[in-house]
Motif scaffolding. Sequence first.
Motif, PDB file in Angstrom:
ATOM      1  N   TRP A 164       1.735  -6.281  10.081  1.00  0.00           N
ATOM      2  CA  TRP A 164       0.936  -5.467   9.504  1.00  0.00           C
ATOM      3  C   TRP A 164       0.859  -5.326   8.008  1.00  0.00           C
ATOM      4  N   VAL A 165       1.903  -5.978   7.407  1.00  0.00           N
ATOM      5  CA  VAL A 165       1.625  -5.952   5.818  1.00  0.00           C
ATOM      6  C   VAL A 165       0.706  -6.995   5.424  1.00  0.00           C
ATOM      7  N   PRO A 166      -0.324  -6.244   4.364  1.00  0.00           N
ATOM      8  CA  PRO A 166      -1.394  -7.250   3.936  1.00  0.00           C
ATOM      9  C   PRO A 166      -0.995  -7.759   2.603  1.00  0.00           C
ATOM     10  N   VAL A 167      -1.998  -8.745   2.180  1.00  0.00           N
ATOM     11  CA  VAL A 167      -1.816  -9.177   0.682  1.00  0.00           C
ATOM     12  C   VAL A 167      -2.867  -8.418  -0.023  1.00  0.00           C
ATOM     13  N   VAL A 168      -2.448  -7.843  -1.166  1.00  0.00           N
ATOM     14  CA  VAL A 168      -3.495  -6.678  -1.783  1.00  0.00           C
ATOM     15  C   VAL A 168      -3.981  -7.471  -3.054  1.00  0.00           C
ATOM     16  N   ARG A 169      -5.416  -7.778  -3.139  1.00  0.00           N
ATOM     17  CA  ARG A 169      -5.679  -8.659  -4.542  1.00  0.00           C
ATOM     18  C   ARG A 169      -6.565  -7.689  -5.141  1.00  0.00           C
TER      19      ARG A 169
END
Length: 308
Positions: free
Chosen positions: A187-192
């Motif tokens: 569920w953890v995204p990469v946030v850009r």
Amino acid sequence: MLRARHIATARLRSLGAQFTTSTSLLMPTNTDFPISPVPALKDGSFIRSAGCLIIGDEVLNGKTRDSNSNFLAKSLFDLAIELKRIEVIADDEEEISEAVTRMSKAYDLVITSGGIGPTHDDITYSSIAKAFNKDLEYHEETKRRMNLLAKKRPNPAEQTEEQKTARNRMALFPTDSEVLFVQEDLWVPVVRVNGNVCIFPGVPSLFERLVTAFLSRWVPLPPSTEKPTRVLIHTELPESSIAPFLTTLQERVKKELIRVGSYPKLSAGVDVSLIGKDASRLEELAEEVVKELQGEIILQGKLGEESK
């Protein structure tokens, strides 16, 4: 005896805090979520340089050993992206804001690690928001995925409202961020943020999986023609004996954009590295190094594709 007990208790509390953050991010799942669409990449543009920011008091005080920067360095090296800088800083808003602002201006890609859990000292999202003059807002899809998996944990209904708020902090991102889901079972995204600052968790197993997936599809990588060739030569001679030759060699080939490196092995000789884009020229130089240093070639080929 009493002092030793206090020290042991403090260590257990520290481990407990680390465990809480880790388990919050590593909630078990039998669910596969859809990954984010891969954006169309501009022709001819690709990542050339990168910076790495390791965030966490626990790294600076020795409670946690950083392995993420090493993993990232190896991954970027094999992709022909030059990692120009690694910094380790505290969980401090001003330090984080200053560092990401400076790195974002200097490098094509900035990877941060750590400080995105549910506790009071997890301030990476808010600090980066401040750095780029952004507010914070909940990302509803991240909350949905996180809460869906939280229901599979033991006694989810026993959490207080305060505890649920703390959990939801892990989905509170800078406004206008790109939120990229790069692994189907996480569920953890990469946030850009700001186009090139990419926020990752500090838990090594998560960091490694997310970085590997992210670099494989969501960033413009250097084409094969940009990948340099590396030749690795081993010699049993001590480094002090080969230093004058290597110094002269580096001066000779500097204008050809060939890099010469030496990496001593404890009581086992030295590995000499030649890196450049002209493969035939590297072969010539490798023969010279082998002859001069009584060595042998142990590895050669394009970065990430070397063979013995």
